[in-house]
Design a protein around this motif. Structure first.
Motif, PDB file in Angstrom:
ATOM      1  N   ARG A   1      36.953  42.820  27.999  1.00 53.29           N
ATOM      2  CA  ARG A   1      36.246  42.489  29.236  1.00 53.29           C
ATOM      3  C   ARG A   1      36.008  40.978  29.343  1.00 53.29           C
ATOM      4  NH1 ARG A   1      32.209  46.050  28.898  1.00 53.29           N
ATOM      5  NH2 ARG A   1      33.401  47.454  30.240  1.00 53.29           N
ATOM      6  N   MET A   2      35.542  40.370  28.250  1.00 56.80           N
ATOM      7  CA  MET A   2      35.257  38.935  28.289  1.00 56.80           C
ATOM      8  C   MET A   2      36.537  38.138  28.477  1.00 56.80           C
ATOM      9  SD  MET A   2      32.362  37.131  28.009  1.00 56.80           S
ATOM     10  CE  MET A   2      32.917  36.476  29.570  1.00 56.80           C
ATOM     11  N   ARG A   3      37.566  38.520  27.750  1.00 57.98           N
ATOM     12  CA  ARG A   3      38.845  37.802  27.867  1.00 57.98           C
ATOM     13  C   ARG A   3      39.423  37.967  29.270  1.00 57.98           C
ATOM     14  NH1 ARG A   3      42.406  35.301  24.681  1.00 57.98           N
ATOM     15  NH2 ARG A   3      44.578  35.232  25.332  1.00 57.98           N
ATOM     16  N   ALA A   4      39.297  39.164  29.842  1.00 60.76           N
ATOM     17  CA  ALA A   4      39.822  39.413  31.183  1.00 60.76           C
ATOM     18  C   ALA A   4      39.075  38.591  32.226  1.00 60.76           C
ATOM     19  CB  ALA A   4      39.740  40.902  31.510  1.00 60.76           C
ATOM     20  N   LEU A   5      37.761  38.436  32.062  1.00 62.00           N
ATOM     21  CA  LEU A   5      36.991  37.599  32.990  1.00 62.00           C
ATOM     22  C   LEU A   5      37.420  36.136  32.885  1.00 62.00           C
ATOM     23  CD1 LEU A   5      33.362  39.054  32.815  1.00 62.00           C
ATOM     24  CD2 LEU A   5      34.812  38.908  34.851  1.00 62.00           C
ATOM     25  N   VAL A   6      37.608  35.664  31.665  1.00 59.42           N
ATOM     26  CA  VAL A   6      38.054  34.281  31.465  1.00 59.42           C
ATOM     27  C   VAL A   6      39.423  34.076  32.110  1.00 59.42           C
ATOM     28  CG1 VAL A   6      38.804  32.585  29.738  1.00 59.42           C
ATOM     29  CG2 VAL A   6      36.691  33.878  29.373  1.00 59.42           C
ATOM     30  N   THR A   7      40.336  34.996  31.855  1.00 56.49           N
ATOM     31  CA  THR A   7      41.685  34.894  32.425  1.00 56.49           C
ATOM     32  C   THR A   7      41.638  34.918  33.948  1.00 56.49           C
ATOM     33  OG1 THR A   7      42.630  35.950  30.461  1.00 56.49           O
ATOM     34  CG2 THR A   7      43.979  35.957  32.460  1.00 56.49           C
ATOM     35  N   PHE A   8      40.825  35.810  34.496  1.00 55.97           N
ATOM     36  CA  PHE A   8      40.663  35.903  35.946  1.00 55.97           C
ATOM     37  C   PHE A   8      40.177  34.568  36.518  1.00 55.97           C
ATOM     38  CE2 PHE A   8      37.362  36.520  39.252  1.00 55.97           C
ATOM     39  CZ  PHE A   8      38.184  36.869  40.318  1.00 55.97           C
ATOM     40  N   HIS A   9      39.169  33.978  35.886  1.00 58.00           N
ATOM     41  CA  HIS A   9      38.597  32.745  36.425  1.00 58.00           C
ATOM     42  C   HIS A   9      39.567  31.573  36.275  1.00 58.00           C
ATOM     43  CE1 HIS A   9      35.003  30.642  37.972  1.00 58.00           C
ATOM     44  NE2 HIS A   9      35.578  29.607  37.399  1.00 58.00           N
ATOM     45  N   VAL A  10      40.270  31.513  35.165  1.00 54.36           N
ATOM     46  CA  VAL A  10      41.272  30.451  34.976  1.00 54.36           C
ATOM     47  C   VAL A  10      42.359  30.565  36.047  1.00 54.36           C
ATOM     48  CG1 VAL A  10      43.140  29.642  33.461  1.00 54.36           C
ATOM     49  CG2 VAL A  10      40.858  30.063  32.523  1.00 54.36           C
ATOM     50  N   ASP A  11      42.868  31.770  36.258  1.00 57.81           N
ATOM     51  CA  ASP A  11      43.889  31.966  37.296  1.00 57.81           C
ATOM     52  C   ASP A  11      43.359  31.559  38.662  1.00 57.81           C
ATOM     53  OD1 ASP A  11      45.680  32.925  35.429  1.00 57.81           O
ATOM     54  OD2 ASP A  11      45.354  35.042  35.905  1.00 57.81           O
ATOM     55  N   PHE A  12      42.118  31.937  38.937  1.00 58.25           N
ATOM     56  CA  PHE A  12      41.510  31.590  40.214  1.00 58.25           C
ATOM     57  C   PHE A  12      41.417  30.071  40.368  1.00 58.25           C
ATOM     58  CE2 PHE A  12      37.975  30.216  42.728  1.00 58.25           C
ATOM     59  CZ  PHE A  12      38.164  30.912  43.910  1.00 58.25           C
ATOM     60  N   ALA A  13      40.916  29.396  39.344  1.00 59.72           N
ATOM     61  CA  ALA A  13      40.719  27.946  39.419  1.00 59.72           C
ATOM     62  C   ALA A  13      42.041  27.205  39.610  1.00 59.72           C
ATOM     63  CB  ALA A  13      40.007  27.443  38.162  1.00 59.72           C
ATOM     64  N   LEU A  14      43.070  27.637  38.908  1.00 56.09           N
ATOM     65  CA  LEU A  14      44.356  26.964  39.016  1.00 56.09           C
ATOM     66  C   LEU A  14      45.045  27.253  40.349  1.00 56.09           C
ATOM     67  CD1 LEU A  14      45.729  27.390  35.385  1.00 56.09           C
ATOM     68  CD2 LEU A  14      44.701  25.348  36.417  1.00 56.09           C
ATOM     69  N   SER A  15      44.697  28.358  40.975  1.00 63.10           N
ATOM     70  CA  SER A  15      45.304  28.717  42.261  1.00 63.10           C
ATOM     71  C   SER A  15      44.490  28.247  43.463  1.00 63.10           C
ATOM     72  CB  SER A  15      45.472  30.243  42.349  1.00 63.10           C
ATOM     73  OG  SER A  15      46.287  30.709  41.310  1.00 63.10           O
ATOM     74  N   ASN A  16      43.258  27.813  43.237  1.00 63.17           N
ATOM     75  CA  ASN A  16      42.354  27.455  44.335  1.00 63.17           C
ATOM     76  C   ASN A  16      41.708  26.096  44.111  1.00 63.17           C
ATOM     77  OD1 ASN A  16      42.048  30.068  46.130  1.00 63.17           O
ATOM     78  ND2 ASN A  16      42.104  30.728  43.998  1.00 63.17           N
TER      79      ASN A  16
ATOM     80  N   ALA B   1      37.968  46.924  32.266  1.00 62.44           N
ATOM     81  CA  ALA B   1      38.240  46.593  30.863  1.00 62.44           C
ATOM     82  C   ALA B   1      37.979  47.793  29.947  1.00 62.44           C
ATOM     83  CB  ALA B   1      37.371  45.416  30.432  1.00 62.44           C
ATOM     84  N   ALA B   2      38.792  47.890  28.905  1.00 62.00           N
ATOM     85  CA  ALA B   2      38.684  49.022  27.978  1.00 62.00           C
ATOM     86  C   ALA B   2      37.552  48.848  26.982  1.00 62.00           C
ATOM     87  CB  ALA B   2      40.006  49.203  27.238  1.00 62.00           C
ATOM     88  N   ASP B   3      37.238  47.606  26.613  1.00 65.96           N
ATOM     89  CA  ASP B   3      36.159  47.375  25.650  1.00 65.96           C
ATOM     90  C   ASP B   3      35.533  46.005  25.900  1.00 65.96           C
ATOM     91  OD1 ASP B   3      37.642  45.324  24.241  1.00 65.96           O
ATOM     92  OD2 ASP B   3      38.744  46.909  23.207  1.00 65.96           O
ATOM     93  N   GLU B   4      34.511  45.691  25.113  1.00 66.49           N
ATOM     94  CA  GLU B   4      33.723  44.473  25.358  1.00 66.49           C
ATOM     95  C   GLU B   4      34.528  43.196  25.168  1.00 66.49           C
ATOM     96  OE1 GLU B   4      30.780  45.521  22.545  1.00 66.49           O
ATOM     97  OE2 GLU B   4      29.639  46.754  23.961  1.00 66.49           O
TER      98      GLU B   4
END
Length: 197
Positions: free
Chosen positions: A90-105, A84-87
């Protein structure tokens, strides 16, 4: 010097991955107690006893499923955190990552919620250790954006996980697209994390 990977090695790894995938699906559908090794083997075209070539038993298979997914969350989360480029990003990218993970798994989330208690003690300890590592990563990302003691930030992160992880239970037959669901979850999760600012 590393030993070259043979076709047999690849086939064995592919069979083990197939067993993990089918075990996740069957455990999610029927629960750990409702699935036999024969069921899992049959789902990938082998006999129940052939599963022992890859895993010591059903409990070991459950452990492998939940440890693997926990390792993937930690590894993926670290990659997102570091990239992530900034704070705020970073938080938004973590949220997006976890949402994608949850919907795919969705299957493995159901298994984690329902069957964690069936793990061997060592596997349960390892899953818990990996979960703490993942939560701490989120706390480190949230800390610059949200004042509060670590316990408060941990509560926010765990509440956010509860929000996101509950979705696969309720959206299996939803008419909404995955993209629409993801967008809604991201908005709600960010609001929960940053409320009070």
């Amino acid at each position: 010097m590393t030993t070259p990977v043979t076709a047999r090695d690849r086939a064995k790894a592919e069979r083990a991955d197939a067993l993990l995938q089918e075990a996740s699906r069957l455990f999610a559908e029927r629960g750990y107690s409702g699935v036999s090794l024969e069921d899992i083997g049959s789902a990938v075209g082998v006999s129940g006893p052939a599963v022992y070539r890859h895993f010591a038993g059903k409990q070991a298979l459950l452990g492998a499923v939940l440890i693997k997914v926990s390792e993937e969350l930690v590894s993926g989360g670290r990659n997102v955190f570091d990239g992530a480029a900034d704070e705020s990003e970073r938080m938004r990218a973590l949220v997006t990552f976890h949402v994608d993970f949850a919907l795919s798994n969705a299957d493995v989330i159901r298994v984690q919620d329902r069957d964690l208690a069936h793990l061997a003690d060592a596997d349960q300890a390892e899953v818990r250790r990996l979960q703490r590592t993942y939560i701490d990563l989120w706390i480190d990302a949230l800390h610059p954006l949200q004042s509060g003691a670590t316990d408060e930030l941990r509560l926010r992160v765990q509440a956010c996980f509860g929000l996101i992880n509950s979705t696969p239970h309720s959206t299996r037959s939803a008419s909404r697209s995955k993209k629409t669901t993801a967008r809604t979850l991201i908005t709600m999760a960010e609001a929960a994390l940053l409320a009070g600012l």
